[in-house]
Motif scaffolding. Structure first.
Motif, PDB file in Angstrom:
ATOM      1  N   SER A 269       0.821  -1.213   0.000  1.00 47.19           N
ATOM      2  CA  SER A 269       0.000   0.000   0.000  1.00 47.19           C
ATOM      3  C   SER A 269       0.853   1.261   0.000  1.00 47.19           C
ATOM      4  CB  SER A 269      -0.931   0.005   1.221  1.00 47.19           C
ATOM      5  OG  SER A 269      -1.829  -1.070   1.171  1.00 47.19           O
ATOM      6  N   VAL A 270       1.907   1.261   0.809  1.00 47.97           N
ATOM      7  CA  VAL A 270       2.774   2.442   0.872  1.00 47.97           C
ATOM      8  C   VAL A 270       3.505   2.641  -0.448  1.00 47.97           C
ATOM      9  CG1 VAL A 270       4.814   3.419   1.981  1.00 47.97           C
ATOM     10  CG2 VAL A 270       3.049   2.333   3.367  1.00 47.97           C
ATOM     11  N   ALA A 271       3.966   1.542  -1.068  1.00 52.98           N
ATOM     12  CA  ALA A 271       4.657   1.662  -2.353  1.00 52.98           C
ATOM     13  C   ALA A 271       3.732   2.241  -3.416  1.00 52.98           C
ATOM     14  CB  ALA A 271       5.182   0.302  -2.797  1.00 52.98           C
ATOM     15  N   ALA A 272       2.474   1.797  -3.426  1.00 51.74           N
ATOM     16  CA  ALA A 272       1.505   2.345  -4.387  1.00 51.74           C
ATOM     17  C   ALA A 272       1.289   3.837  -4.138  1.00 51.74           C
ATOM     18  CB  ALA A 272       0.181   1.590  -4.287  1.00 51.74           C
ATOM     19  N   THR A 273       1.168   4.219  -2.879  1.00 57.75           N
ATOM     20  CA  THR A 273       1.004   5.641  -2.528  1.00 57.75           C
ATOM     21  C   THR A 273       2.235   6.452  -2.930  1.00 57.75           C
ATOM     22  OG1 THR A 273      -0.367   5.023  -0.639  1.00 57.75           O
ATOM     23  CG2 THR A 273       0.557   7.243  -0.619  1.00 57.75           C
ATOM     24  N   ALA A 274       3.416   5.835  -2.744  1.00 59.83           N
ATOM     25  CA  ALA A 274       4.675   6.525  -3.055  1.00 59.83           C
ATOM     26  C   ALA A 274       4.895   6.665  -4.559  1.00 59.83           C
ATOM     27  CB  ALA A 274       5.849   5.789  -2.424  1.00 59.83           C
ATOM     28  N   ILE A 275       4.109   5.976  -5.366  1.00 59.15           N
ATOM     29  CA  ILE A 275       4.127   6.184  -6.820  1.00 59.15           C
ATOM     30  C   ILE A 275       3.059   7.196  -7.209  1.00 59.15           C
ATOM     31  CG2 ILE A 275       3.686   5.105  -9.065  1.00 59.15           C
ATOM     32  CD1 ILE A 275       4.862   2.509  -7.871  1.00 59.15           C
TER      33      ILE A 275
END
Length: 507
Positions: A269-275
């Motif tokens: 989830s954090v990686a998706a947000t960070a993109i």
């Protein structure tokens, strides 16, 4: 140590997939620099101009979920080749366009082709690279090509448009497509997902497409017409209903189109947000800066593209360094640090504008810092996101990742681009022009430049100078807003990603 299942063709495969991705990512931004020529030739209205820029990314992002699931079932290589067939057809339509709606239709069809191509690139890459360290390097190349392609698009577009007109920005796709298809048919392996068996979920397909298009369209319309218009709110309500039904349905199915349970993993989830959040800013900034170079500084299309080079060069260098940083330091610190650097680059033009004049050196410094931050952040986020997904769910991960890239970029143009347009209109001084001419000038800086050229003489020069100054003052607050989004992503990263997370797992 390599695993016994390593594909001997994997580096050839990476080269082919990188070429595929380069074409798709360049098409996201190549029209930015060709846009003034297209506007001067076809005379599209303000709404048509927004559709020409945005429809590619919106169509692509709306279909990524369906395309990822279709590749699992039909074959990822087969879908990739079909996508390039659609891409070539759409490019031909664009080359022969004589009306604005022809270009809009061609760009939409390009988005359909892109949706078929993009999930296949990541899914094939994940199936070919089974060693974690090699996969991290391959994903770093993927991220560098994607980000570099978005930034190189205006450079290539400028070279072509200056000598051959805006049609050539689409003509480039045809020979590149032919080479990729020929190499792909020979070297790419076919792969499917064992989870793809069973009945095709037409209901889920409809829900995802309606939901994503309504979401994108609603935010775009909200940025254009403001909060008083009921249409964007109706679209956003439709999106909320459709996507809620879609998620609930996918959670019930044994073989869902999209594995939404991936979002229960904090790293995913954090990686998706960070993109997504940084891409909102980057999409808007690349669009606004290319317009500023041409309208505010008087650069030719080629000069505008070349002046963007600090961003892709820095991004590519940073992407190649990111895997080694991930092996030495905790992911949360590498990703969070990259996002902070990105935010600093985004905020720099606004900061400098408060104290000094804003010329190209300020933008060059900002673009370099942004490129460094984006290269590290997007590479680490991509590796983290794909590593967090089991191998048989990689198509869902790929669809989610690329939706974050494309939808984020489109949202940036819609929201931050519209914010800059509103500030531009507010900054315009009183002008001694008749009502229709004044309306055109207030519509966009592009219309103002076209009107100034038609008026000519001293009046034209005065108008162009006023519009240029107003646009320069208008864009830096949008940059600052983009920086705030990157800081929000960094805060989420440091809060939610486990301290000991490393990208070394083999799924």
């Amino acid at each position: 140590m390599h695993t016994p299942t390593q594909d001997p063709r994997r580096w050839i495969v990476l080269t082919i997939l990188s070429g595929s991705l380069l074409l798709i990512s360049m098409d996201t931004t190549i029209l930015n620099v060709a846009f003034p020529s297209l506007v001067g030739d076809l005379q599209p209205g303000a709404v048509q101009q927004l559709w020409i820029i945005d429809i590619y990314a919106l169509a692509l992002s709306g279909l990524l979920v369906t395309a990822g699931a279709l590749g699992d079932r039909w074959g990822r290589k087969r879908l990739l080749m079909a996508g390039f067939g659609i891409f070539a057809l759409a490019s031909l339509i664009a080359v022969f366009s004589t009306e604005a709606w022809h270009v809009i239709a061609a760009r939409a069809l390009l988005g359909v082709g892109g949706a078929a191509i993009m999930p296949s690139t990541l899914s094939i890459l994940r199936s070919v690279f089974t060693d974690a360290k090699e996969r991290a390097f391959a994903l770093a190349v993927w991220a560098a090509v994607f980000g570099g392609g978005m930034a190189f698009g205006p450079v290539v577009g400028g070279l072509l448009v200056q000598d051959y007109g805006w049609h050539s920005a689409f003509l480039l796709n045809l020979p590149v497509t032919a080479v990729i298809v020929a190499a792909g048919l020979r070297y790419l392996p076919e792969s499917r997902s064992p989870r793809s068996a069973g009945k095709w979920d037409w209901t889920g397909v409809a829900q995802s497409i309606v939901g994503m298009l309504a979401l994108a369209g609603g935010i775009k319309q909200l940025g254009k017409s403001g909060v008083a218009d009921p249409l964007p709110w109706a679209l956003l309500i439709l999106a909320a209903i459709s996507l809620t039904l879609f998620v609930r349905r996918q959670l019930r199915l044994d073989n869902p189109l999209l594995q939404v349970r991936l979002f229960t993993k904090p790293a995913f989830s954090v990686a998706a947000t960070a993109i997504f959040l940084p891409m909102v800013g980057m999409g808007a900034i690349l669009f606004l800066v290319t317009q500023w170079f041409q309208y505010g500084q008087g650069y030719t299309p080629l000069e505008a593209g070349l002046h963007l080079l600090p961003a892709p060069l820095a991004l590519i260098c940073a992407s190649m360094v990111a895997p080694s940083l991930m092996q030495r330091f905790a992911i949360r610190h590498v990703l969070g640090g990259g996002l902070v650097v990105l935010a600093a680059g985004m905020a720099l033009p606004w900061t400098l504008q408060q104290f000094t004049g804003l010329g190209y050196p300020a933008f060059a410094a900002a673009l370099t810092i942004m490129g460094l931050g984006a290269g590290i952040a997007t590479t680490v986020a991509s590796v983290t996101l794909i590593s967090a997904a089991p191998a048989d769910e990689v198509s869902s991960a790929a669809a989610i990742e690329e939706t974050c890239y494309e939808l984020g970029s489109a949202m940036g143009v819609a929201i931050l681009g519209s914010t800059a347009a509103a500030l531009y209109r507010g900054n315009l001084p009183a002008l001694d022009l008749d009502a229709p001419t004044l309306a055109a000038v207030r519509d966009s800086v592009g219309e103002a430049a076209h009107t100034a050229e038609q008026l000519g003489g001293g009046l034209g020069r005065t108008l162009l100078e006023a519009a240029s100054q107003s646009y320069t003052l208008a864009i830096t607050p949008a940059f600052l807003m983009a920086g705030v989004l990157a800081i929000a992503a960094a805060a989420t990263t440091w809060t939610l990603i486990p301290r000991d997370l490393r990208p070394t797992e083999n799924h």
